[in-house]
Design a protein around this motif. Structure first.
Motif, mmCIF file in Angstrom:
data_model
loop_
_atom_site.group_PDB
_atom_site.id
_atom_site.type_symbol
_atom_site.label_atom_id
_atom_site.label_comp_id
_atom_site.label_asym_id
_atom_site.label_seq_id
_atom_site.Cartn_x
_atom_site.Cartn_y
_atom_site.Cartn_z
ATOM 1 N N ALA A 1 0.822 -1.210 0.000
ATOM 2 C CA ALA A 1 0.000 0.000 0.000
ATOM 3 C C ALA A 1 0.861 1.267 0.000
ATOM 4 O O ALA A 1 0.554 2.236 -0.702
ATOM 5 N N PHE A 2 1.947 1.259 0.782
ATOM 6 C CA PHE A 2 2.819 2.434 0.812
ATOM 7 C C PHE A 2 3.511 2.646 -0.537
ATOM 8 O O PHE A 2 3.665 3.787 -0.992
ATOM 9 N N CYS A 3 3.928 1.576 -1.185
ATOM 10 C CA CYS A 3 4.517 1.707 -2.522
ATOM 11 C C CYS A 3 3.513 2.342 -3.483
ATOM 12 O O CYS A 3 3.864 3.233 -4.276
ATOM 13 N N ASN A 4 2.269 1.903 -3.404
ATOM 14 C CA ASN A 4 1.228 2.467 -4.258
ATOM 15 C C ASN A 4 0.924 3.916 -3.879
ATOM 16 O O ASN A 4 0.664 4.757 -4.747
ATOM 17 N N HIS A 5 0.979 4.214 -2.581
ATOM 18 C CA HIS A 5 0.720 5.578 -2.111
ATOM 19 C C HIS A 5 1.715 6.569 -2.713
ATOM 20 O O HIS A 5 1.351 7.702 -3.054
ATOM 21 N N TYR A 6 2.956 6.141 -2.842
ATOM 22 C CA TYR A 6 3.994 7.022 -3.399
ATOM 23 C C TYR A 6 4.114 6.898 -4.925
ATOM 24 O O TYR A 6 5.089 7.369 -5.517
ATOM 25 N N ASN A 7 3.098 6.268 -5.529
ATOM 26 C CA ASN A 7 3.014 6.170 -7.001
ATOM 27 C C ASN A 7 4.290 5.601 -7.621
ATOM 28 O O ASN A 7 4.766 6.078 -8.662
ATOM 29 N N LYS A 8 4.838 4.583 -6.984
ATOM 30 C CA LYS A 8 6.085 4.004 -7.484
ATOM 31 C C LYS A 8 5.875 3.162 -8.748
ATOM 32 O O LYS A 8 6.812 2.918 -9.496
#
Length: 289
Positions: free
Chosen positions: A126-133
């Motif tokens: 979720a954090f990876c997706n949050h930072y639009n990686k």
């Protein structure tokens, strides 16, 4: 005395340190009993797709309840939100760094869209997706050494791990970046150990001498967030409590799998009210779960 533990290199390192500290107090040697858990036997499934309650602890609890061992040592974050009614967390030794870290040949900012990141954590995903990686996320399981090897020597570009385990195994040379606690917020209890005995145990007094009060209150507050929600790793939740300038702070964040922040909250107050502060956040998050 006999201690029960999982058989991974990290679990053994943690347990041996606890035994060494305890032996300094008692002057006695402690026998180590390795117990294999259900979580150790499952190597292919994503943990958040399973009923993870007690996945890494149940077999150790049984050994303790049946008096095969006198106490057990766990990574606090592996504990279910509710212990067996006949068991008790007697001590939480001083907590190691709770931060998340990147294992990669590249810096976090150098990992572009399409980079392959190994993770079996819904929260990290979720954090990876949050930072639009825009990573290509791949499941990864195994002990710390295995995951490091996969991140550096296979077709993966990176993985995210807990700093504490790498420090305890003297593997910090593999850390590329250390993430601030408010950038990728760790799971409740990360970096801490839990020493558990039976409630009627006659060694509770000596075990309790290993307790670090601040560390205990931090992780109990973080776990209270999950307890109020009645969830574990099936939801992307980060929680971290710290003492700052004699004030107790707990911050928690709830995301969707896609990385949208549903709610984040900070509570501040006295360390004596640590668990209550965690409970407030859990109740607040309940409207979103």
């Amino acid at each position: 005395m006999i201690v029960g533990t999982r058989g991974s290199q990290l679990a053994l390192a943690q347990t041996k340190q606890v035994c060494a500290d305890l032996s300094k107090i008692t002057g006695e040697s402690i026998d180590v009993e390795i117990i294999k858990t259900k979580g150790d036997k499952i190597t292919t499934s994503q943990l958040y797709n399973m009923d993870s309650k007690g996945l890494f602890t149940k077999e150790l609890d049984i050994a303790l309840l049946e008096e095969e061992v006198d106490f057990t040592v766990h990574s606090f974050k592996d504990l279910p939100t509710e212990l067996d009614e006949d068991l008790e967390i007697v001590a939480v030794p001083k907590r190691e760094a709770p931060n998340e870290v990147l294992i990669s040949k590249k810096d976090w900012n150098e990992l572009g869209p399409g980079s392959k990141l190994g993770t079996s954590s819904l929260r990290r995903e979720a954090f990876c997706n949050h930072y639009n990686k825009e990573f290509e996320l791949k499941p990864i399981r195994g002990n710390i050494e295995t995951r490091i090897q996969k991140a550096l020597e296979s077709d993966l570009d990176a993985t995210i791990m807990a700093q504490a385990g790498l420090k305890r195994l003297n593997l910090t040379k593999y850390i590329k970046n250390v993430f601030p606690l408010d950038y990728i917020t760790p799971p409740a209890g990360q970096g801490a150990l839990a020493i558990i005995t039976r409630k009627d145990s006659d060694i509770k007094g000596v075990i309790s001498k290993l307790n670090d009060y601040v560390s205990m209150q931090e992780v109990l507050a973080e776990k209270k967030v999950l307890e109020e929600l009645g969830v574990g790793c099936q939801w992307p939740i980060g929680a971290i409590a710290r003492m700052n300038d004699n004030e107790f702070n707990i911050y928690s964040i709830l995301l969707t799998k896609e990385g949208e922040i549903l709610k984040e909250q900070t509570e501040k107050g006295s360390i004596r009210n640590a668990v209550e502060l965690g409970g407030r956040i859990g109740k607040l998050f309940g409207d979103y779960v």
